[in-house]
Design a protein around this motif. Sequence first.
Motif, PDB file in Angstrom:
ATOM      1  N   LYS A 194       0.834  -1.208   0.000  1.00  0.00           N
ATOM      2  CA  LYS A 194       0.000   0.000   0.000  1.00  0.00           C
ATOM      3  C   LYS A 194       0.867   1.256   0.000  1.00  0.00           C
ATOM      4  O   LYS A 194       1.956   1.281   0.575  1.00  0.00           O
ATOM      5  N   VAL A 195       0.359   2.276  -0.678  1.00  0.00           N
ATOM      6  CA  VAL A 195       1.135   3.513  -0.866  1.00  0.00           C
ATOM      7  C   VAL A 195       0.293   4.703  -0.418  1.00  0.00           C
ATOM      8  O   VAL A 195      -0.890   4.800  -0.771  1.00  0.00           O
ATOM      9  N   ALA A 196       0.912   5.605   0.356  1.00  0.00           N
ATOM     10  CA  ALA A 196       0.229   6.845   0.761  1.00  0.00           C
ATOM     11  C   ALA A 196       0.512   7.908  -0.284  1.00  0.00           C
ATOM     12  O   ALA A 196       1.669   8.100  -0.683  1.00  0.00           O
ATOM     13  N   ILE A 197      -0.544   8.563  -0.731  1.00  0.00           N
ATOM     14  CA  ILE A 197      -0.396   9.630  -1.723  1.00  0.00           C
ATOM     15  C   ILE A 197      -0.845  10.928  -1.079  1.00  0.00           C
ATOM     16  O   ILE A 197      -1.980  11.021  -0.592  1.00  0.00           O
ATOM     17  N   ILE A 198       0.046  11.913  -1.066  1.00  0.00           N
ATOM     18  CA  ILE A 198      -0.324  13.209  -0.467  1.00  0.00           C
ATOM     19  C   ILE A 198      -0.688  14.149  -1.602  1.00  0.00           C
ATOM     20  O   ILE A 198       0.171  14.515  -2.413  1.00  0.00           O
ATOM     21  N   GLY A 199      -1.971  14.500  -1.668  1.00  0.00           N
ATOM     22  CA  GLY A 199      -2.443  15.392  -2.723  1.00  0.00           C
ATOM     23  C   GLY A 199      -3.325  14.669  -3.720  1.00  0.00           C
ATOM     24  O   GLY A 199      -2.886  13.729  -4.376  1.00  0.00           O
ATOM     25  N   ALA A 200      -4.595  15.104  -3.810  1.00  0.00           N
ATOM     26  CA  ALA A 200      -5.549  14.490  -4.747  1.00  0.00           C
ATOM     27  C   ALA A 200      -5.713  15.329  -6.007  1.00  0.00           C
ATOM     28  O   ALA A 200      -6.783  15.408  -6.594  1.00  0.00           O
ATOM     29  N   GLY A 201      -4.607  16.009  -6.404  1.00  0.00           N
ATOM     30  CA  GLY A 201      -4.614  16.718  -7.684  1.00  0.00           C
ATOM     31  C   GLY A 201      -4.340  15.731  -8.806  1.00  0.00           C
ATOM     32  O   GLY A 201      -4.241  14.517  -8.573  1.00  0.00           O
ATOM     33  N   PRO A 202      -4.193  16.224 -10.037  1.00  0.00           N
ATOM     34  CA  PRO A 202      -3.982  15.305 -11.156  1.00  0.00           C
ATOM     35  C   PRO A 202      -2.747  14.423 -11.005  1.00  0.00           C
ATOM     36  O   PRO A 202      -2.772  13.262 -11.431  1.00  0.00           O
ATOM     37  N   ALA A 203      -1.666  14.920 -10.371  1.00  0.00           N
ATOM     38  CA  ALA A 203      -0.468  14.089 -10.191  1.00  0.00           C
ATOM     39  C   ALA A 203      -0.782  12.926  -9.244  1.00  0.00           C
ATOM     40  O   ALA A 203      -0.525  11.762  -9.565  1.00  0.00           O
ATOM     41  N   GLY A 204      -1.363  13.230  -8.074  1.00  0.00           N
ATOM     42  CA  GLY A 204      -1.672  12.192  -7.093  1.00  0.00           C
ATOM     43  C   GLY A 204      -2.682  11.187  -7.628  1.00  0.00           C
ATOM     44  O   GLY A 204      -2.536   9.968  -7.452  1.00  0.00           O
ATOM     45  N   LEU A 205      -3.710  11.675  -8.319  1.00  0.00           N
ATOM     46  CA  LEU A 205      -4.758  10.780  -8.839  1.00  0.00           C
ATOM     47  C   LEU A 205      -4.186   9.858  -9.918  1.00  0.00           C
ATOM     48  O   LEU A 205      -4.557   8.682 -10.002  1.00  0.00           O
ATOM     49  N   SER A 206      -3.292  10.390 -10.735  1.00  0.00           N
ATOM     50  CA  SER A 206      -2.732   9.572 -11.811  1.00  0.00           C
ATOM     51  C   SER A 206      -1.807   8.512 -11.247  1.00  0.00           C
ATOM     52  O   SER A 206      -1.758   7.384 -11.741  1.00  0.00           O
ATOM     53  N   GLY A 241     -10.902   0.883  -6.131  1.00  0.00           N
ATOM     54  CA  GLY A 241     -10.130   0.447  -4.959  1.00  0.00           C
ATOM     55  C   GLY A 241      -9.233   1.526  -4.382  1.00  0.00           C
ATOM     56  O   GLY A 241      -8.431   1.254  -3.487  1.00  0.00           O
ATOM     57  N   VAL A 242      -9.346   2.770  -4.897  1.00  0.00           N
ATOM     58  CA  VAL A 242      -8.556   3.869  -4.322  1.00  0.00           C
ATOM     59  C   VAL A 242      -9.298   4.379  -3.088  1.00  0.00           C
ATOM     60  O   VAL A 242     -10.515   4.575  -3.133  1.00  0.00           O
ATOM     61  N   GLU A 243      -8.553   4.580  -1.997  1.00  0.00           N
ATOM     62  CA  GLU A 243      -9.202   5.115  -0.782  1.00  0.00           C
ATOM     63  C   GLU A 243      -8.837   6.593  -0.637  1.00  0.00           C
ATOM     64  O   GLU A 243      -7.691   6.972  -0.856  1.00  0.00           O
ATOM     65  N   PHE A 244      -9.826   7.411  -0.292  1.00  0.00           N
ATOM     66  CA  PHE A 244      -9.569   8.841  -0.095  1.00  0.00           C
ATOM     67  C   PHE A 244      -9.760   9.218   1.357  1.00  0.00           C
ATOM     68  O   PHE A 244     -10.780   8.864   1.957  1.00  0.00           O
ATOM     69  N   GLN A 245      -8.785   9.929   1.904  1.00  0.00           N
ATOM     70  CA  GLN A 245      -8.961  10.515   3.232  1.00  0.00           C
ATOM     71  C   GLN A 245      -8.909  12.024   3.034  1.00  0.00           C
ATOM     72  O   GLN A 245      -7.824  12.612   2.987  1.00  0.00           O
ATOM     73  N   LEU A 246     -10.102  12.624   2.853  1.00  0.00           N
ATOM     74  CA  LEU A 246     -10.197  14.052   2.556  1.00  0.00           C
ATOM     75  C   LEU A 246     -10.271  14.846   3.864  1.00  0.00           C
ATOM     76  O   LEU A 246     -10.362  14.260   4.942  1.00  0.00           O
ATOM     77  N   ASN A 247     -10.235  16.173   3.751  1.00  0.00           N
ATOM     78  CA  ASN A 247     -10.198  17.032   4.946  1.00  0.00           C
ATOM     79  C   ASN A 247      -9.067  16.611   5.887  1.00  0.00           C
ATOM     80  O   ASN A 247      -9.183  16.722   7.107  1.00  0.00           O
ATOM     81  N   THR A 248      -7.982  16.105   5.310  1.00  0.00           N
ATOM     82  CA  THR A 248      -6.873  15.602   6.128  1.00  0.00           C
ATOM     83  C   THR A 248      -5.574  16.222   5.640  1.00  0.00           C
ATOM     84  O   THR A 248      -5.104  15.902   4.540  1.00  0.00           O
ATOM     85  N   GLU A 249      -5.025  17.113   6.433  1.00  0.00           N
ATOM     86  CA  GLU A 249      -3.795  17.789   6.029  1.00  0.00           C
ATOM     87  C   GLU A 249      -2.595  17.085   6.645  1.00  0.00           C
ATOM     88  O   GLU A 249      -2.525  16.925   7.876  1.00  0.00           O
ATOM     89  N   VAL A 250      -1.670  16.670   5.798  1.00  0.00           N
ATOM     90  CA  VAL A 250      -0.455  16.023   6.301  1.00  0.00           C
ATOM     91  C   VAL A 250       0.406  17.102   6.964  1.00  0.00           C
ATOM     92  O   VAL A 250       0.600  18.187   6.421  1.00  0.00           O
TER      93      VAL A 250
END
Length: 470
Positions: free
Chosen positions: A148-160, A210-219
């Motif tokens: 599993k991989v943590a992705i910081i940022g749900a912009g086009p880079a993170g989503l891709s 199967g992508v999980e989103f944790q929104l309203n969450t600032e790293v």
Amino acid sequence: MSQNIYQFIDVARVDPAKKPLNIRKIEFVEIYEPFTQQQAGAQADRCLGCGNPYCEWKCPVHNYIPQWLKLANEGRIIEAVELSHQTNTLPEVCGRVCPQDRLCEGACTLNDDFGAVTIGNVEKYITDKAFKMGWKPDMSAVEWTDKKVAIIGAGPAGLSCADILVRNGVKPVVFDRYPEIGGLLTFGIPSFKLEKEVMINRREIFTEMGVEFQLNTEVGKDIQMEQLLSDYDAVFLGVGTYKNMRAGLENEDAEGVYDALPFLVSNTYRVMGLDGNKDFTDMKGKKVVVLGGGDTAMDCVRTSVRQSATEVICAYRRDAANMPGSKREYKNAREEGVKFMFNLQPLSININEQGQVTGINMVRTELGSPDEAGRRHPELVEGSEHVIEADAVIMAFGFQPHSMPWLEQYNVELDQRGRIKAPSEGAFQFQTSNAKIFAGGDAVRGSDLVVTAIDEGRKAAEGILDYLEV
Ligand code: FAD
Ligand code: SF4
């Protein structure tokens, strides 16, 4: 339907119809009507099917353009959408917001004499139509791993990045401080270019994949980097660039002077009916001057028009030909009543006794000879100082990387401009100086384009897969 090789002569390039101006000036809805099947087919049929398609090379993700144009012309939408997703995570977004005149369509063989194939609009048509037909990515062949991989940022880079990982059986968990995915696609780019439902639909699709989103969450605030590094096999940074550039003008912190992005974000919160919109900036009844000539400036002037500003001016220090923004959006802004003032440089902001903006001291410029990069620098014209009155001034000078104190102790090297160093070449593509951390998009290349962020997010995911030996 077989290809008509003379279609490009018989059928002119046609862009989709625009909504009437009286609607465009008040509504936050996309201004272009969708293509019909007949229009999309006729336009796709204009493609010559060049043996060595320049459009494909100029497209940063190297889309298989002639092939999906042919499928669209034949009405084989599901095959077309499957093919377009082999190279692009968000084709419906690129079809809407890529500056095609500088990319695929600018390189089209037909461009100079006959008008380029409307590649972007056919790309949008294929994906929108496929979604309407109920198409979803087929994940049945995916073999799930335990990675599993943590992705910081749900912009086009993170989503891709998430898209490629999940298709390879690696679980992506995407963290974003905003309440919706998309990054600048949702909160920067206004709805008249990209309606908000587009990314809401994508969130549903990604979640089903199967992508999980944790929104309203600032790293760095709601969750710490240390935890991500210990809980996940790798971390991807797709955090964008969020430091607003300023000109260093006298009184630029006065009341009535705004940075472009907070202005656009506050408007999007209002349009989406989201909570927490305490700082809505309303241009109703004001004379607004936007400083800058890029995409962000175009979005600010057009947002001000829709907020019922009495007059909207865009002041730029070079001329129209040297504006960095998309020509299409410049034309749209002019149609919507924005007044452009070229070859003007701001010197200082004027304020009244209450500290409120009243105008801008300007000086005229002339373009000097081109520098090594071919860019002509504006030179000030002595004695041409004058004042432009304004009730509100929006600074749209672009963005620089923001500081990330939460990242400092993890040996992630930055370059002199504060961009994350993550080379596209090396053992693992887009790996930073911390082996477990990868990065891509604006945070690595500086503020750029949606399609380049998509490209880097996808390539970084390939680097992560190699690193994880998946
Ligand atoms: P972003 O889209 O900025 O996404 C980064 C995400 O990371 C954000 O959602 C942010 O909330 C999140 N994040 C950052 N730090 C944290 C943290 N600590 N914790 C949790 N989340 C975090 N490009 C085009 O191609 N066409 C256009 O028409 C166009 N118009 C534009 C208009 C405007 C107003 C702006 C500002 C940009 C425009 N661009 C356009 C550029 C384009 O939007 C960007 O290049 C692209 O979105 C960059 O993608 P990214 O994923 O790298 O970053
Ligand atoms: Fe053109 Fe952008 Fe689509 Fe590539 S992704 S084909 S550059 S619109």
